[in-house]
Design a protein around this motif. Structure first.
Motif, mmCIF file in Angstrom:
data_model
loop_
_atom_site.group_PDB
_atom_site.id
_atom_site.type_symbol
_atom_site.label_atom_id
_atom_site.label_comp_id
_atom_site.label_asym_id
_atom_site.label_seq_id
_atom_site.Cartn_x
_atom_site.Cartn_y
_atom_site.Cartn_z
ATOM 1 N N ALA A 1 0.836 -1.207 0.000
ATOM 2 C CA ALA A 1 0.000 0.000 0.000
ATOM 3 C C ALA A 1 0.870 1.256 0.000
ATOM 4 O O ALA A 1 0.628 2.190 -0.776
ATOM 5 C CB ALA A 1 -0.939 -0.007 1.203
ATOM 6 N N ALA A 2 1.889 1.281 0.865
ATOM 7 C CA ALA A 2 2.751 2.461 0.964
ATOM 8 C C ALA A 2 3.465 2.744 -0.354
ATOM 9 O O ALA A 2 3.460 3.882 -0.841
ATOM 10 C CB ALA A 2 3.777 2.266 2.086
ATOM 11 N N HIS A 3 4.066 1.725 -0.946
ATOM 12 C CA HIS A 3 4.856 1.957 -2.159
ATOM 13 C C HIS A 3 3.986 2.119 -3.401
ATOM 14 O O HIS A 3 4.445 2.713 -4.384
ATOM 15 C CB HIS A 3 5.935 0.884 -2.301
ATOM 16 N N SER A 4 2.741 1.679 -3.341
ATOM 17 C CA SER A 4 1.811 2.004 -4.424
ATOM 18 C C SER A 4 1.508 3.501 -4.404
ATOM 19 O O SER A 4 1.519 4.161 -5.451
ATOM 20 C CB SER A 4 0.520 1.183 -4.303
ATOM 21 N N LEU A 5 1.276 4.044 -3.221
ATOM 22 C CA LEU A 5 1.015 5.482 -3.111
ATOM 23 C C LEU A 5 2.271 6.288 -3.432
ATOM 24 O O LEU A 5 2.218 7.253 -4.212
ATOM 25 C CB LEU A 5 0.517 5.827 -1.709
ATOM 26 N N LEU A 6 3.399 5.894 -2.860
ATOM 27 C CA LEU A 6 4.642 6.624 -3.120
ATOM 28 C C LEU A 6 5.044 6.521 -4.592
ATOM 29 O O LEU A 6 5.572 7.482 -5.165
ATOM 30 C CB LEU A 6 5.753 6.119 -2.203
ATOM 31 N N GLY A 7 4.786 5.376 -5.209
ATOM 32 C CA GLY A 7 5.055 5.216 -6.635
ATOM 33 C C GLY A 7 4.209 6.161 -7.468
ATOM 34 O O GLY A 7 4.685 6.754 -8.448
ATOM 35 N N ASP B 1 2.291 -7.066 12.149
ATOM 36 C CA ASP B 1 0.963 -6.940 11.546
ATOM 37 C C ASP B 1 0.514 -5.481 11.648
ATOM 38 O O ASP B 1 -0.578 -5.150 12.097
ATOM 39 C CB ASP B 1 -0.046 -7.877 12.181
ATOM 40 N N THR B 2 1.410 -4.592 11.199
ATOM 41 C CA THR B 2 1.223 -3.149 11.302
ATOM 42 C C THR B 2 -0.069 -2.722 10.609
ATOM 43 O O THR B 2 -0.339 -3.118 9.472
ATOM 44 C CB THR B 2 2.426 -2.416 10.674
ATOM 45 N N ALA B 3 -0.848 -1.916 11.307
ATOM 46 C CA ALA B 3 -2.080 -1.383 10.724
ATOM 47 C C ALA B 3 -1.722 -0.474 9.551
ATOM 48 O O ALA B 3 -0.903 0.434 9.677
ATOM 49 C CB ALA B 3 -2.860 -0.597 11.786
ATOM 50 N N VAL B 4 -2.369 -0.744 8.418
ATOM 51 C CA VAL B 4 -2.085 0.007 7.189
ATOM 52 C C VAL B 4 -2.719 1.390 7.290
ATOM 53 O O VAL B 4 -3.931 1.508 7.476
ATOM 54 C CB VAL B 4 -2.607 -0.749 5.949
ATOM 55 N N ASP B 5 -1.886 2.418 7.184
ATOM 56 C CA ASP B 5 -2.372 3.791 7.230
ATOM 57 C C ASP B 5 -2.149 4.504 5.903
ATOM 58 O O ASP B 5 -2.007 5.717 5.832
ATOM 59 C CB ASP B 5 -1.754 4.571 8.387
ATOM 60 N N PHE B 6 -2.128 3.732 4.831
ATOM 61 C CA PHE B 6 -2.047 4.228 3.450
ATOM 62 C C PHE B 6 -3.291 3.689 2.740
ATOM 63 O O PHE B 6 -3.888 2.707 3.192
ATOM 64 C CB PHE B 6 -0.794 3.692 2.750
ATOM 65 N N PRO B 7 -3.683 4.304 1.615
ATOM 66 C CA PRO B 7 -4.834 3.759 0.894
ATOM 67 C C PRO B 7 -4.583 2.307 0.505
ATOM 68 O O PRO B 7 -3.521 1.963 -0.021
ATOM 69 C CB PRO B 7 -4.912 4.653 -0.360
#
Length: 178
Positions: A83-89, A169-175
């Motif tokens: 999720a993070a690298h999809s947004l950052l990408g 199991d970090t809670a995803v805080d990205f879209p």
């Protein structure tokens, strides 16, 4: 719910507070993964940020860096980092179609990017020395020896955050991505 307790960011002191302040200044907020790593290992978080700083000043484009990080994250099965690298990408200018193709292991329409995805996937899925054919292919795609060093660093940093997020199991805080 994450497995490792993370105190509120505004209660941090010392080295952790300093690192959080740097992240807030650069990104506007502290992502969950950095908050948890910083709460329990501020030196580890500093090392990750320093490595990312080295990459930022290195030989790879921002798009190549995010291609690598997204590829590694997808192979590792880290939903947080995907999720993070999809947004950052997306922020680097990679289109939603290209990002989806990378996540799905499909051609992106860019031969050089596809060679990078293939090479990185091969590295993280296998062990042992890369074959001469794989080495020749990434070089033929246009990647330099210097870029191979930076590719290695990008993989290493991403593996660290992937492994940590899989443990926590970090809670995803990205879209979220499909």
């Amino acid at each position: 719910m994450t497995r490792i307790a993370t105190p509120a960011i505004d209660t941090a002191t010392g080295a952790t507070a300093e690192v959080y302040a740097q992240i807030k200044k650069a990104a506007g907020s502290v992502p969950n993964t950095f908050a948890t790593i910083g709460a329990h290992g501020p030196a580890a978080l500093k090392a990750v940020l320093q490595a990312d700083g080295a990459l930022a000043g290195g030989s790879l484009s921002k798009q190549d860096q995010e291609t690598i990080k997204l590829t590694v994250s997808k192979v590792a099965g880290c939903d947080y980092c995907v999720a993070a690298h999809s947004l950052l990408g997306k922020f680097t200018g990679l289109s939603q179609d290209v990002l989806k193709a990378i996540r799905d292991g499909q051609p992106t329409g860019d031969a050089k990017r596809d060679a990078l995805v293939h090479f990185v996937s091969k590295l993280v899925r296998t062990s042992g020395t890369v074959s001469q054919g794989e080495f020749d292919a990434i070089k033929a795609a246009g990647y330099t020896d210097t870029q191979l060093v930076d590719i290695s660093l990008a993989i290493a940093v991403t593996v660290f955050t992937n492994v940590f997020n899989r443990i926590n199991d970090t809670a995803v805080d990205f879209p979220a991505v499909a």
